[in-house]
Design a protein around this motif. Structure first.
Motif, mmCIF file in Angstrom:
data_model
loop_
_atom_site.group_PDB
_atom_site.id
_atom_site.type_symbol
_atom_site.label_atom_id
_atom_site.label_comp_id
_atom_site.label_asym_id
_atom_site.label_seq_id
_atom_site.Cartn_x
_atom_site.Cartn_y
_atom_site.Cartn_z
ATOM 1 N N ALA A 151 0.285 1.201 7.678
ATOM 2 C CA ALA A 151 1.155 1.881 6.720
ATOM 3 C C ALA A 151 2.177 0.916 6.136
ATOM 4 O O ALA A 151 2.592 1.060 4.984
ATOM 5 C CB ALA A 151 1.858 3.055 7.396
ATOM 6 N N GLY A 152 2.586 -0.096 6.901
ATOM 7 C CA GLY A 152 3.613 -1.012 6.427
ATOM 8 C C GLY A 152 3.126 -2.351 5.939
ATOM 9 O O GLY A 152 3.937 -3.223 5.600
ATOM 10 N N ARG A 172 -8.094 -6.114 -0.759
ATOM 11 C CA ARG A 172 -8.232 -5.957 -2.212
ATOM 12 C C ARG A 172 -9.642 -5.521 -2.606
ATOM 13 O O ARG A 172 -9.804 -4.620 -3.438
ATOM 14 C CB ARG A 172 -7.898 -7.288 -2.904
ATOM 15 C CG ARG A 172 -7.971 -7.241 -4.433
ATOM 16 C CD ARG A 172 -7.900 -8.638 -5.010
ATOM 17 N NE ARG A 172 -9.052 -9.433 -4.605
ATOM 18 C CZ ARG A 172 -8.958 -10.666 -4.098
ATOM 19 N NH1 ARG A 172 -7.784 -11.244 -3.910
ATOM 20 N NH2 ARG A 172 -10.066 -11.319 -3.763
ATOM 21 N N ASP A 173 -10.649 -6.128 -1.997
ATOM 22 C CA ASP A 173 -12.025 -5.918 -2.456
ATOM 23 C C ASP A 173 -12.730 -4.760 -1.768
ATOM 24 O O ASP A 173 -13.641 -4.159 -2.343
ATOM 25 C CB ASP A 173 -12.844 -7.190 -2.239
ATOM 26 C CG ASP A 173 -12.311 -8.379 -3.029
ATOM 27 O OD1 ASP A 173 -11.572 -8.156 -4.020
ATOM 28 O OD2 ASP A 173 -12.611 -9.529 -2.642
ATOM 29 N N ARG A 174 -12.319 -4.414 -0.536
ATOM 30 C CA ARG A 174 -13.061 -3.409 0.211
ATOM 31 C C ARG A 174 -12.299 -2.102 0.395
ATOM 32 O O ARG A 174 -12.918 -1.045 0.497
ATOM 33 C CB ARG A 174 -13.463 -3.955 1.595
ATOM 34 C CG ARG A 174 -14.206 -5.269 1.581
ATOM 35 C CD ARG A 174 -15.413 -5.296 0.615
ATOM 36 N NE ARG A 174 -16.340 -4.220 0.816
ATOM 37 C CZ ARG A 174 -17.306 -4.197 1.732
ATOM 38 N NH1 ARG A 174 -17.442 -5.223 2.558
ATOM 39 N NH2 ARG A 174 -18.145 -3.184 1.823
ATOM 40 N N LEU A 175 -10.965 -2.168 0.491
ATOM 41 C CA LEU A 175 -10.199 -0.963 0.782
ATOM 42 C C LEU A 175 -9.506 -0.377 -0.443
ATOM 43 O O LEU A 175 -9.552 0.841 -0.656
ATOM 44 C CB LEU A 175 -9.163 -1.248 1.888
ATOM 45 C CG LEU A 175 -9.761 -1.650 3.241
ATOM 46 C CD1 LEU A 175 -8.656 -1.910 4.256
ATOM 47 C CD2 LEU A 175 -10.727 -0.594 3.763
ATOM 48 N N ARG A 198 -1.360 1.106 -2.134
ATOM 49 C CA ARG A 198 -1.781 0.352 -3.309
ATOM 50 C C ARG A 198 -0.599 -0.283 -4.064
ATOM 51 O O ARG A 198 -0.644 -1.476 -4.406
ATOM 52 C CB ARG A 198 -2.591 1.242 -4.248
ATOM 53 C CG ARG A 198 -3.235 0.485 -5.402
ATOM 54 C CD ARG A 198 -3.849 1.443 -6.429
ATOM 55 N NE ARG A 198 -4.762 2.396 -5.817
ATOM 56 C CZ ARG A 198 -5.997 2.123 -5.449
ATOM 57 N NH1 ARG A 198 -6.468 0.897 -5.624
ATOM 58 N NH2 ARG A 198 -6.769 3.057 -4.905
ATOM 59 N N PRO A 199 0.498 0.458 -4.342
ATOM 60 C CA PRO A 199 1.592 -0.152 -5.101
ATOM 61 C C PRO A 199 2.300 -1.293 -4.373
ATOM 62 O O PRO A 199 3.001 -2.088 -4.992
ATOM 63 C CB PRO A 199 2.558 1.025 -5.327
ATOM 64 C CG PRO A 199 1.746 2.249 -5.116
ATOM 65 C CD PRO A 199 0.742 1.888 -4.089
ATOM 66 N N GLN A 200 2.145 -1.358 -3.049
ATOM 67 C CA GLN A 200 2.817 -2.381 -2.259
ATOM 68 C C GLN A 200 2.014 -3.678 -2.147
ATOM 69 O O GLN A 200 2.538 -4.697 -1.696
ATOM 70 C CB GLN A 200 3.067 -1.848 -0.844
ATOM 71 C CG GLN A 200 3.789 -0.522 -0.781
ATOM 72 C CD GLN A 200 3.811 0.017 0.635
ATOM 73 O OE1 GLN A 200 4.194 -0.665 1.585
ATOM 74 N NE2 GLN A 200 3.382 1.262 0.787
ATOM 75 N N PHE A 201 0.770 -3.645 -2.562
ATOM 76 C CA PHE A 201 -0.141 -4.750 -2.275
ATOM 77 C C PHE A 201 0.341 -6.060 -2.884
ATOM 78 O O PHE A 201 0.400 -7.095 -2.200
ATOM 79 C CB PHE A 201 -1.544 -4.411 -2.775
ATOM 80 C CG PHE A 201 -2.552 -5.509 -2.552
ATOM 81 C CD1 PHE A 201 -3.062 -5.761 -1.290
ATOM 82 C CD2 PHE A 201 -2.980 -6.311 -3.608
ATOM 83 C CE1 PHE A 201 -3.978 -6.770 -1.072
ATOM 84 C CE2 PHE A 201 -3.905 -7.325 -3.405
ATOM 85 C CZ PHE A 201 -4.399 -7.549 -2.138
#
Length: 209
Positions: A151-152, A172-175, A198-201
């Motif tokens: 989650a973090g 990035r590519d799988r999840l 997603r927005p934290q990536f």
């Protein structure tokens, strides 16, 4: 019958590279009233066997072979007469924990594990460990990520056999291509969703999380 998810948390230690830490681990049981699979068996085989109950266990699945995820796996697999399955790239870590017992079979990217009326697709997501995998059920809208994604943030990559750039590529590519509503059940801590992480990536990547 719709597959359900049962969960428990057990406490113990994680040891690698000459250091040992106290940890709490999630363990997951996925299946219906007749059969199930177990995802990770950290410290207490009996606690997880209680979740299984009288169901037939089709397999004991390992997200990866760090000792805090597989220490009790052999005991549980033997007790319920189920095969232990691991991605072969994590055999180097498995042998540190269970040098006298090989896994019973291999997990491969794209492989499907059928449980009741649901499927778990194997997603090879190296980085935290070379043979780390996630288990994705499109029917239930859930992915079990082990220590690949929390989650973090991403899993840790500061120890042997780990690589941050490889882990970032796996996420990035799988999840991240999974639907936003997909629930992420992790190896430690609280669950989250793909949409929430997603927005934290990009921030994680920029700061070399």
């Amino acid at each position: 019958m719709t597959a359900r998810i049962d969960h428990t948390t057990t406490s113990g230690t994680f040891s690698l590279d000459g250091q040992t830490f106290e940890v709490d681990n999630n363990a997951w049981v996925f299946g219906d009233d007749q059969e199930c699979v177990v995802i990770d068996v950290p410290h207490d085989a009996e606690a997880i066997r209680a979740l299984v109950g009288n169901r037939a266990v089709k397999a004991v699945l390992a997200t990866h072979a760090h000792d805090d995820h597989v220490r009790a796996a052999v005991a549980l697999a033997d007790a319920v007469h189920a095969p232990l399955l691991l991605h072969p790239d994590d055999r180097v870590l498995w042998d540190l924990v269970h040098p006298d017992r090989a896994p019973d079979g291999e997990l491969a990217d794209g492989q499907l594990v059928v449980v009741g009326d649901a499927e778990l697709e194997i997603l090879h997501t190296p980085g935290h460990a070379p043979g780390a995998v996630c288990f994705y059920s499109p029917q239930r809208g859930v992915v079990f990520t082990g220590d690949t994604l929390f989650a973090g943030g991403p899993g840790a990559t500061g120890r042997s056999y780990s690589d941050f750039s490889v882990l970032v590529a796996s996420i990035r590519d799988r999840l991240l291509p999974l639907p936003d509503a997909t629930t992420v059940h992790t190896g430690h801590g609280e669950s989250t969703t793909i949409g929430a992480v997603r927005p934290q990536f990009d921030e994680w990547v920029a700061r070399g999380y």
